[in-house]
Scaffold this active site. Structure first.
Site, PDB file in Angstrom:
ATOM      1  N   ASP A 168      -8.504   1.459  -7.005  1.00 46.06           N
ATOM      2  CA  ASP A 168      -8.909   2.829  -7.360  1.00 46.06           C
ATOM      3  C   ASP A 168      -9.699   2.792  -8.665  1.00 46.06           C
ATOM      4  O   ASP A 168      -9.231   2.234  -9.669  1.00 46.06           O
ATOM      5  CB  ASP A 168      -7.675   3.720  -7.533  1.00 46.06           C
ATOM      6  CG  ASP A 168      -7.023   4.065  -6.195  1.00 46.06           C
ATOM      7  OD1 ASP A 168      -7.739   4.079  -5.173  1.00 46.06           O
ATOM      8  OD2 ASP A 168      -5.804   4.307  -6.184  1.00 46.06           O
ATOM      9  N   ARG A 172     -14.336  -0.441   5.579  1.00 47.98           N
ATOM     10  CA  ARG A 172     -15.112   0.814   5.604  1.00 47.98           C
ATOM     11  C   ARG A 172     -15.386   1.268   4.179  1.00 47.98           C
ATOM     12  O   ARG A 172     -16.439   1.823   3.892  1.00 47.98           O
ATOM     13  CB  ARG A 172     -14.321   1.904   6.340  1.00 47.98           C
ATOM     14  CG  ARG A 172     -14.265   1.707   7.848  1.00 47.98           C
ATOM     15  CD  ARG A 172     -13.286   2.697   8.446  1.00 47.98           C
ATOM     16  NE  ARG A 172     -12.081   2.704   7.632  1.00 47.98           N
ATOM     17  CZ  ARG A 172     -11.372   3.771   7.316  1.00 47.98           C
ATOM     18  NH1 ARG A 172     -11.700   4.944   7.777  1.00 47.98           N
ATOM     19  NH2 ARG A 172     -10.298   3.685   6.556  1.00 47.98           N
ATOM     20  N   TYR A 173     -14.443   1.030   3.297  1.00 53.68           N
ATOM     21  CA  TYR A 173     -14.627   1.435   1.897  1.00 53.68           C
ATOM     22  C   TYR A 173     -15.830   0.716   1.297  1.00 53.68           C
ATOM     23  O   TYR A 173     -16.673   1.323   0.638  1.00 53.68           O
ATOM     24  CB  TYR A 173     -13.351   1.119   1.100  1.00 53.68           C
ATOM     25  CG  TYR A 173     -13.332   1.761  -0.257  1.00 53.68           C
ATOM     26  CD1 TYR A 173     -12.773   3.017  -0.449  1.00 53.68           C
ATOM     27  CD2 TYR A 173     -13.898   1.123  -1.362  1.00 53.68           C
ATOM     28  CE1 TYR A 173     -12.773   3.622  -1.695  1.00 53.68           C
ATOM     29  CE2 TYR A 173     -13.898   1.717  -2.610  1.00 53.68           C
ATOM     30  CZ  TYR A 173     -13.327   2.966  -2.766  1.00 53.68           C
ATOM     31  OH  TYR A 173     -13.334   3.563  -4.002  1.00 53.68           O
ATOM     32  N   GLU A 174     -15.926  -0.583   1.550  1.00 48.51           N
ATOM     33  CA  GLU A 174     -17.065  -1.331   1.011  1.00 48.51           C
ATOM     34  C   GLU A 174     -18.366  -0.891   1.687  1.00 48.51           C
ATOM     35  O   GLU A 174     -19.407  -0.761   1.028  1.00 48.51           O
ATOM     36  CB  GLU A 174     -16.890  -2.839   1.196  1.00 48.51           C
ATOM     37  CG  GLU A 174     -18.114  -3.572   0.658  1.00 48.51           C
ATOM     38  CD  GLU A 174     -17.984  -5.082   0.672  1.00 48.51           C
ATOM     39  OE1 GLU A 174     -17.750  -5.651  -0.400  1.00 48.51           O
ATOM     40  OE2 GLU A 174     -18.128  -5.687   1.752  1.00 48.51           O
ATOM     41  N   LYS A 207     -12.942   8.277 -15.125  1.00 51.56           N
ATOM     42  CA  LYS A 207     -12.932   8.927 -16.447  1.00 51.56           C
ATOM     43  C   LYS A 207     -12.323   7.994 -17.491  1.00 51.56           C
ATOM     44  O   LYS A 207     -11.284   7.381 -17.235  1.00 51.56           O
ATOM     45  CB  LYS A 207     -12.090  10.211 -16.395  1.00 51.56           C
ATOM     46  CG  LYS A 207     -12.711  11.300 -15.543  1.00 51.56           C
ATOM     47  CD  LYS A 207     -11.814  12.519 -15.544  1.00 51.56           C
ATOM     48  CE  LYS A 207     -12.354  13.549 -14.576  1.00 51.56           C
ATOM     49  NZ  LYS A 207     -11.347  14.489 -14.114  1.00 51.56           N
ATOM     50  N   ASP A 236     -16.993  -2.199  -6.755  1.00 51.88           N
ATOM     51  CA  ASP A 236     -18.392  -1.755  -6.752  1.00 51.88           C
ATOM     52  C   ASP A 236     -18.704  -0.950  -8.007  1.00 51.88           C
ATOM     53  O   ASP A 236     -19.765  -0.349  -8.093  1.00 51.88           O
ATOM     54  CB  ASP A 236     -18.660  -0.896  -5.506  1.00 51.88           C
ATOM     55  CG  ASP A 236     -17.727   0.306  -5.424  1.00 51.88           C
ATOM     56  OD1 ASP A 236     -16.558   0.180  -5.844  1.00 51.88           O
ATOM     57  OD2 ASP A 236     -18.154   1.372  -4.949  1.00 51.88           O
ATOM     58  N   GLU A 259       0.864  -1.197   0.000  1.00 56.53           N
ATOM     59  CA  GLU A 259       0.000   0.000   0.000  1.00 56.53           C
ATOM     60  C   GLU A 259       0.895   1.241   0.000  1.00 56.53           C
ATOM     61  O   GLU A 259       1.663   1.448   0.936  1.00 56.53           O
ATOM     62  CB  GLU A 259      -0.901  -0.011   1.248  1.00 56.53           C
ATOM     63  CG  GLU A 259      -1.742   1.243   1.452  1.00 56.53           C
ATOM     64  CD  GLU A 259      -2.590   1.573   0.249  1.00 56.53           C
ATOM     65  OE1 GLU A 259      -3.517   0.820  -0.083  1.00 56.53           O
ATOM     66  OE2 GLU A 259      -2.322   2.606  -0.402  1.00 56.53           O
TER      67      GLU A 259
HETATM   68  C1  LIG Z   1     -10.041   2.461  -3.112  1.00 55.90           C
HETATM   69  S1  LIG Z   1      -8.745   1.992  -2.056  1.00 55.90           S
HETATM   70  C2  LIG Z   1      -9.329   0.461  -1.346  1.00 55.90           C
HETATM   71  C3  LIG Z   1      -8.587   0.076  -0.115  1.00 55.90           C
HETATM   72  C4  LIG Z   1      -8.878  -1.328   0.457  1.00 55.90           C
HETATM   73  N1  LIG Z   1      -8.445  -2.366  -0.452  1.00 55.90           N
HETATM   74  C5  LIG Z   1     -10.322  -1.521   0.820  1.00 55.90           C
HETATM   75  O1  LIG Z   1     -11.013  -2.296   0.138  1.00 55.90           O
HETATM   76  O2  LIG Z   1     -10.771  -0.891   1.771  1.00 55.90           O
HETATM   77  C6  LIG Z   1      -7.522   1.418  -3.237  1.00 55.90           C
HETATM   78  C7  LIG Z   1      -6.119   1.375  -2.667  1.00 55.90           C
HETATM   79  O3  LIG Z   1      -5.217   0.835  -3.628  1.00 55.90           O
HETATM   80  C8  LIG Z   1      -3.968   1.484  -3.462  1.00 55.90           C
HETATM   81  N2  LIG Z   1      -3.177   1.345  -4.708  1.00 55.90           N
HETATM   82  C9  LIG Z   1      -3.363   1.998  -5.860  1.00 55.90           C
HETATM   83  N3  LIG Z   1      -2.425   1.653  -6.750  1.00 55.90           N
HETATM   84  C10 LIG Z   1      -1.610   0.743  -6.137  1.00 55.90           C
HETATM   85  C11 LIG Z   1      -0.442   0.049  -6.535  1.00 55.90           C
HETATM   86  N4  LIG Z   1       0.098   0.224  -7.746  1.00 55.90           N
HETATM   87  N5  LIG Z   1       0.136  -0.779  -5.652  1.00 55.90           N
HETATM   88  C12 LIG Z   1      -0.398  -0.958  -4.413  1.00 55.90           C
HETATM   89  N6  LIG Z   1      -1.501  -0.300  -3.989  1.00 55.90           N
HETATM   90  C13 LIG Z   1      -2.102   0.537  -4.832  1.00 55.90           C
HETATM   91  C14 LIG Z   1      -4.354   2.913  -3.156  1.00 55.90           C
HETATM   92  O4  LIG Z   1      -3.312   3.624  -2.513  1.00 55.90           O
HETATM   93  C15 LIG Z   1      -5.594   2.737  -2.279  1.00 55.90           C
HETATM   94  O5  LIG Z   1      -5.289   2.753  -0.906  1.00 55.90           O
END
Ligand SMILES: C[S@@+](CC[C@H](N)C(=O)[O-])C[C@H]1O[C@@H](n2cnc3c(N)ncnc32)[C@H](O)[C@@H]1O
Length: 244
Positions: free
Chosen positions: A154, A224-226, A158, A190, A105
């Site tokens: 993420d 929490r995100y879900e 767009k 989602d 992360e």
């Molecule tokens: C929308 S959050 C979801 C967090 C967690 N997985 C959850 O379900 O609650 C997506 C996470 O992926 C991480 N992320 C994005 N690109 C990444 C990468 N190349 N390598 C590792 N993590 C990454 C972001 O920093 C972010 O914290």
């Protein structure tokens, strides 16, 4: 998320020198100011809980990691990509103590939150890479991973940003190489269009689709995100793939 790549080579905390990467990273690497307790978790705990030899500084030749040395034991090796605040990752590490789990992360606040969880629930079978999964793939020997979690990546909504999504070949090809034959790859999202791209791109990298369900895995832990996605009325897809 913004249009400008962030500079992960300017970590907001000295313990995060491991964030240094030569790659553009478009997501957030830090958010709100860290609380004093979170800063102390990073200073005091990360040294022991960090997977060594992943950063460019520590391993400029990008030599493959010696996984037996890095993760003592002989249990299966699992990876959680983008663990956010770490809730699912810590749940899995505690539920499967024989598994050797790696979490990565790049978002510093997420790493600090996960370290806070681990203070209350230490997991000796878990190591963290506080950086980009692609840096980990560079140094991970082929056919290492038995299971991989990509939970709520993420969304990059767009159309011109879809190529930044994790489910693109730049990420999936090295991930496929790092997986053992028979390895399971789980993706939760989602966002309907993210599920569409996942179902297109992941098989192109070589994985087979096992299931695309609206019901979570039996051992799932909802973050929490879900919970926010559910409150806002979005329907999760829980997709399972396997490396043949
Ligand atoms: C929308 S959050 C979801 C967090 C967690 N997985 C959850 O379900 O609650 C997506 C996470 O992926 C991480 N992320 C994005 N690109 C990444 C990468 N190349 N390598 C590792 N993590 C990454 C972001 O920093 C972010 O914290």
């Amino acid at each position: 998320m913004s249009d400008q790549p962030k500079k992960p080579d300017l970590p907001p905390h000295p313990a995060l020198a491991a964030l240094r990467t030569h790659r553009n990273f478009y997501g957030r690497v830090h958010g709100k100011t860290l609380r004093p307790a979170q800063r102390s978790y990073l200073s005091e705990d990360l040294t022991d809980l960090r997977l060594r030899g992943v950063s460019i500084d520590e391993n400029p030749e990008r030599s493959p990691l010696d996984m037996a040395q890095a993760l003592p034991g002989d249990g299966p090796i699992w990876l959680e990509i983008g663990f956010g605040g770490g809730e699912h990752m810590v749940h899995m590490a505690a539920a499967y103590p024989k598994v050797r789990l790696i979490g990565c992360e790049p978002f510093v606040n997420g790493v600090a939150m996960a370290l806070g969880l681990l203070r209350n629930r230490p997991c000796p079978n878990l190591l963290l890479h506080p950086g980009d999964a692609r840096d980990l793939f560079d140094v991970m020997p082929d056919a290492t991973l038995d299971k991989v979690f990509l939970n709520y990546p993420d969304p990059w909504p767009k159309a011109r940003h879809h190529r930044r999504r994790f489910v693109t070949q730049d990420h999936l090809v090295p991930l496929f190489a790092a997986c053992k034959p028979g390895a399971e790859f789980r993706v939760a999202t989602d966002i309907a269009d993210y599920a569409r791209q996942t179902l297109e791109e992941v098989p192109l990298a070589g994985f087979e689709l096992v299931s695309d369900s609206r019901t979570a895995w039996a051992d799932w832990f909802s973050t929490r995100y879900e919970q926010k996605a559910l409150r806002e009325g979005r329907t999760p897809h829980y997709m399972t793939f396997r490396k043949p």
